[in-house]
Design a protein around this motif. Structure first.
Motif, PDB file in Angstrom:
ATOM      1  N   LEU A 113     -38.948 -11.609  -5.215  1.00 45.74           N
ATOM      2  CA  LEU A 113     -37.884 -11.698  -4.207  1.00 45.74           C
ATOM      3  C   LEU A 113     -36.522 -11.474  -4.862  1.00 45.74           C
ATOM      4  O   LEU A 113     -36.382 -11.529  -6.086  1.00 45.74           O
ATOM      5  CB  LEU A 113     -37.954 -13.061  -3.500  1.00 45.74           C
ATOM      6  CG  LEU A 113     -39.251 -13.293  -2.696  1.00 45.74           C
ATOM      7  CD1 LEU A 113     -39.346 -14.735  -2.198  1.00 45.74           C
ATOM      8  CD2 LEU A 113     -39.341 -12.322  -1.510  1.00 45.74           C
ATOM      9  N   ASN A 114     -35.523 -11.236  -4.040  1.00 46.17           N
ATOM     10  CA  ASN A 114     -34.201 -10.823  -4.532  1.00 46.17           C
ATOM     11  C   ASN A 114     -33.544 -11.856  -5.450  1.00 46.17           C
ATOM     12  O   ASN A 114     -33.595 -13.054  -5.195  1.00 46.17           O
ATOM     13  CB  ASN A 114     -33.280 -10.569  -3.327  1.00 46.17           C
ATOM     14  CG  ASN A 114     -31.895 -10.184  -3.757  1.00 46.17           C
ATOM     15  OD1 ASN A 114     -31.696  -9.219  -4.482  1.00 46.17           O
ATOM     16  ND2 ASN A 114     -30.904 -10.954  -3.325  1.00 46.17           N
ATOM     17  N   GLY A 120     -25.902  -3.928  -6.684  1.00 46.09           N
ATOM     18  CA  GLY A 120     -26.466  -3.453  -7.947  1.00 46.09           C
ATOM     19  C   GLY A 120     -27.538  -4.403  -8.473  1.00 46.09           C
ATOM     20  O   GLY A 120     -27.856  -5.408  -7.851  1.00 46.09           O
ATOM     21  N   ASN A 121     -28.061  -4.070  -9.640  1.00 43.68           N
ATOM     22  CA  ASN A 121     -29.103  -4.918 -10.255  1.00 43.68           C
ATOM     23  C   ASN A 121     -28.432  -5.874 -11.237  1.00 43.68           C
ATOM     24  O   ASN A 121     -28.557  -5.742 -12.447  1.00 43.68           O
ATOM     25  CB  ASN A 121     -30.133  -4.033 -10.969  1.00 43.68           C
ATOM     26  CG  ASN A 121     -31.252  -4.854 -11.593  1.00 43.68           C
ATOM     27  OD1 ASN A 121     -31.591  -5.931 -11.098  1.00 43.68           O
ATOM     28  ND2 ASN A 121     -31.813  -4.366 -12.684  1.00 43.68           N
ATOM     29  N   ASP A 122     -27.706  -6.868 -10.696  1.00 40.81           N
ATOM     30  CA  ASP A 122     -26.890  -7.743 -11.549  1.00 40.81           C
ATOM     31  C   ASP A 122     -27.660  -8.952 -12.084  1.00 40.81           C
ATOM     32  O   ASP A 122     -27.228  -9.578 -13.053  1.00 40.81           O
ATOM     33  CB  ASP A 122     -25.630  -8.198 -10.798  1.00 40.81           C
ATOM     34  CG  ASP A 122     -25.961  -8.892  -9.487  1.00 40.81           C
ATOM     35  OD1 ASP A 122     -26.427 -10.041  -9.524  1.00 40.81           O
ATOM     36  OD2 ASP A 122     -25.744  -8.294  -8.418  1.00 40.81           O
ATOM     37  N   ASN A 123     -28.777  -9.290 -11.449  1.00 41.85           N
ATOM     38  CA  ASN A 123     -29.605 -10.434 -11.876  1.00 41.85           C
ATOM     39  C   ASN A 123     -28.811 -11.740 -11.991  1.00 41.85           C
ATOM     40  O   ASN A 123     -29.191 -12.624 -12.754  1.00 41.85           O
ATOM     41  CB  ASN A 123     -30.278 -10.159 -13.232  1.00 41.85           C
ATOM     42  CG  ASN A 123     -31.311  -9.043 -13.137  1.00 41.85           C
ATOM     43  OD1 ASN A 123     -31.883  -8.814 -12.080  1.00 41.85           O
ATOM     44  ND2 ASN A 123     -31.523  -8.323 -14.233  1.00 41.85           N
ATOM     45  N   THR A 124     -27.731 -11.872 -11.239  1.00 30.87           N
ATOM     46  CA  THR A 124     -26.909 -13.077 -11.367  1.00 30.87           C
ATOM     47  C   THR A 124     -27.211 -14.106 -10.279  1.00 30.87           C
ATOM     48  O   THR A 124     -26.654 -15.206 -10.291  1.00 30.87           O
ATOM     49  CB  THR A 124     -25.406 -12.739 -11.321  1.00 30.87           C
ATOM     50  OG1 THR A 124     -25.150 -11.987 -10.134  1.00 30.87           O
ATOM     51  CG2 THR A 124     -24.990 -11.932 -12.540  1.00 30.87           C
ATOM     52  N   GLY A 125     -28.083 -13.749  -9.337  1.00 28.21           N
ATOM     53  CA  GLY A 125     -28.433 -14.699  -8.274  1.00 28.21           C
ATOM     54  C   GLY A 125     -29.545 -15.610  -8.733  1.00 28.21           C
ATOM     55  O   GLY A 125     -30.393 -15.235  -9.542  1.00 28.21           O
ATOM     56  N   VAL A 128     -32.701 -19.143  -4.954  1.00 29.55           N
ATOM     57  CA  VAL A 128     -32.302 -20.181  -4.004  1.00 29.55           C
ATOM     58  C   VAL A 128     -32.211 -19.587  -2.601  1.00 29.55           C
ATOM     59  O   VAL A 128     -32.220 -18.366  -2.427  1.00 29.55           O
ATOM     60  CB  VAL A 128     -30.928 -20.804  -4.387  1.00 29.55           C
ATOM     61  CG1 VAL A 128     -31.020 -21.574  -5.703  1.00 29.55           C
ATOM     62  CG2 VAL A 128     -29.854 -19.719  -4.469  1.00 29.55           C
ATOM     63  N   ALA A 129     -32.092 -20.482  -1.604  1.00 28.79           N
ATOM     64  CA  ALA A 129     -31.914 -20.041  -0.224  1.00 28.79           C
ATOM     65  C   ALA A 129     -30.628 -19.226  -0.127  1.00 28.79           C
ATOM     66  O   ALA A 129     -29.619 -19.563  -0.739  1.00 28.79           O
ATOM     67  CB  ALA A 129     -31.857 -21.239   0.706  1.00 28.79           C
ATOM     68  N   GLY A 130     -30.679 -18.135   0.607  1.00 35.26           N
ATOM     69  CA  GLY A 130     -29.518 -17.269   0.774  1.00 35.26           C
ATOM     70  C   GLY A 130     -29.514 -16.112  -0.200  1.00 35.26           C
ATOM     71  O   GLY A 130     -28.835 -15.117   0.018  1.00 35.26           O
ATOM     72  N   VAL A 131     -30.254 -16.229  -1.309  1.00 37.02           N
ATOM     73  CA  VAL A 131     -30.356 -15.135  -2.278  1.00 37.02           C
ATOM     74  C   VAL A 131     -31.797 -14.604  -2.276  1.00 37.02           C
ATOM     75  O   VAL A 131     -32.056 -13.469  -1.874  1.00 37.02           O
ATOM     76  CB  VAL A 131     -29.961 -15.575  -3.705  1.00 37.02           C
ATOM     77  CG1 VAL A 131     -30.118 -14.416  -4.688  1.00 37.02           C
ATOM     78  CG2 VAL A 131     -28.536 -16.104  -3.724  1.00 37.02           C
TER      79      VAL A 131
END
Ligand SMILES: [Zn+2]
Length: 318
Positions: A113-114, A120-125, A128-131
């Motif tokens: 999942l995201n 972009g592909n920042d991988n900073t999320g 969690v819910a919302g991401v």
């Protein structure tokens, strides 16, 4: 007469036991075995999606345990049946992952999942819910069939690849079976709406047919609120109920007062806005005459057809 009473109680007791046993036997029979335990599913992704039967293909040390469903980044993933969700966020391979424990006894896995905060592909999320998971969703929550649970992405060892949902089906919580035939037989949602919530939607496409009380639209794009979630590339004919009070606007934005029905010509590009209504599974599926028009805005062909860029070219799963 205590003797009698005791006997009656004894019989009652035996009947209760017999009843429980019969009930238990019936319950285990209806659960069935193997693939029979998997009910007809709601397709796990809303909007355009592509997949092949890549179950069992060699991937790393073990065979591929699911099917990869290629879809645009942040496409909404939904519960394939009613059940309970559990987040799983500690696997470096799976990334942001969700278990759905279906009411049928089948367990489903939603993997990669995201985890990005930008396009972009920042991988900073975080997972969690919302991401990764639907905004409203809580770990351990009960969900309805078709309820949004997450967003398609490229977390875990799919990082940098084409966004896709790695989807697994585990009948009776046991070993994985190929999801392919279940996906092929699944019902696809038109809208990503949360059951039990009031929603409105805008369906953009071309008029196929009009009757006094209904409008059939060949839908190209759909969007729903709250959330404003967009679904591109719908390509489905949807029959809406069109109450007499439905307002029709011409492409210049003026209200059509006379010959309203005549303005709704076959082939005419239009946006149908739905009345606010309770989100139900039939509404989310776009079942015939479930959605009701509030207004219809006619569009010039160029603006309404404005075909979305073909999604799906160049997908490469990992
Ligand atoms: Zn996979």
């Amino acid at each position: 007469m205590p003797r009698h009473r005791t006997t009656a109680r004894g019989i009652l007791f035996l009947l209760v036991i017999a009843g429980l046993t019969a009930g238990g036997a019936a319950a285990s029979t209806s659960t069935g075995t193997g693939a029979a335990a998997v009910p007809r599913l709601i397709f796990p992704v809303v909007g355009p999606a592509r997949y092949t039967d890549d179950f069992g293909q060699a991937r790393g040390q073990s065979g591929h345990q699911g099917n990869d469903i290629l879809a645009p980044k942040r496409a909404v993933a939904v519960a394939v049946e009613a059940g309970t969700v559990k987040y799983h966020t500690t696997s470096s391979r799976a990334g942001c992952m969700l278990y759905l424990y279906g009411a049928s006894g089948t367990t489903y896995l939603y993997i990669h999942l995201n985890n990005d905060l930008t396009s972009g592909n920042d991988n900073t999320g975080k997972c969690v819910a919302g991401v990764a998971f639907a905004k409203h969703l809580k770990n351990g929550a009960k969900v309805a069939a078709g309820e949004p649970v997450g967003f398609v992405g490229d977390s875990g060892d799919a990082n940098g690849g084409s966004p896709h949902l790695h989807f697994e089906v585990h009948p009776r919580g046991g070993g994985a079976v190929s999801p392919f035939t279940h996906l092929r037989n699944a019902r696809k949602l038109l809208l990503a709406v949360r059951p039990g919530n009031v929603f409105t939607a805008a369906l953009r496409g071309k008029i196929v047919a009009t009757y006094a009380d209904s409008l059939t639209l060949d839908v190209e794009r759909a969007q729903s609120w709250p959330g404003g979630l967009r679904v591109a590339d719908v390509r489905r004919k949807i029959e809406l109920t069109m109450p007499p009070e439905t307002r029709v606007f011409n492409p210049l934005g003026a209200l059509v007062t006379a010959a309203k029905l005549a303005a709704l010509k076959r082939g005419q590009a239009a946006v149908a806005w739905t009345q606010a209504a309770m989100a139900t599974l039939p509404a989310a599926l776009g079942s015939p005459r479930t959605l009701r028009t509030d207004k219809v805005v006619l569009a010039t062909t160029t603006t309404a057809t404005g075909a979305e860029p073909a999604s799906g070219s160049g997908y490469r799963p990992r």
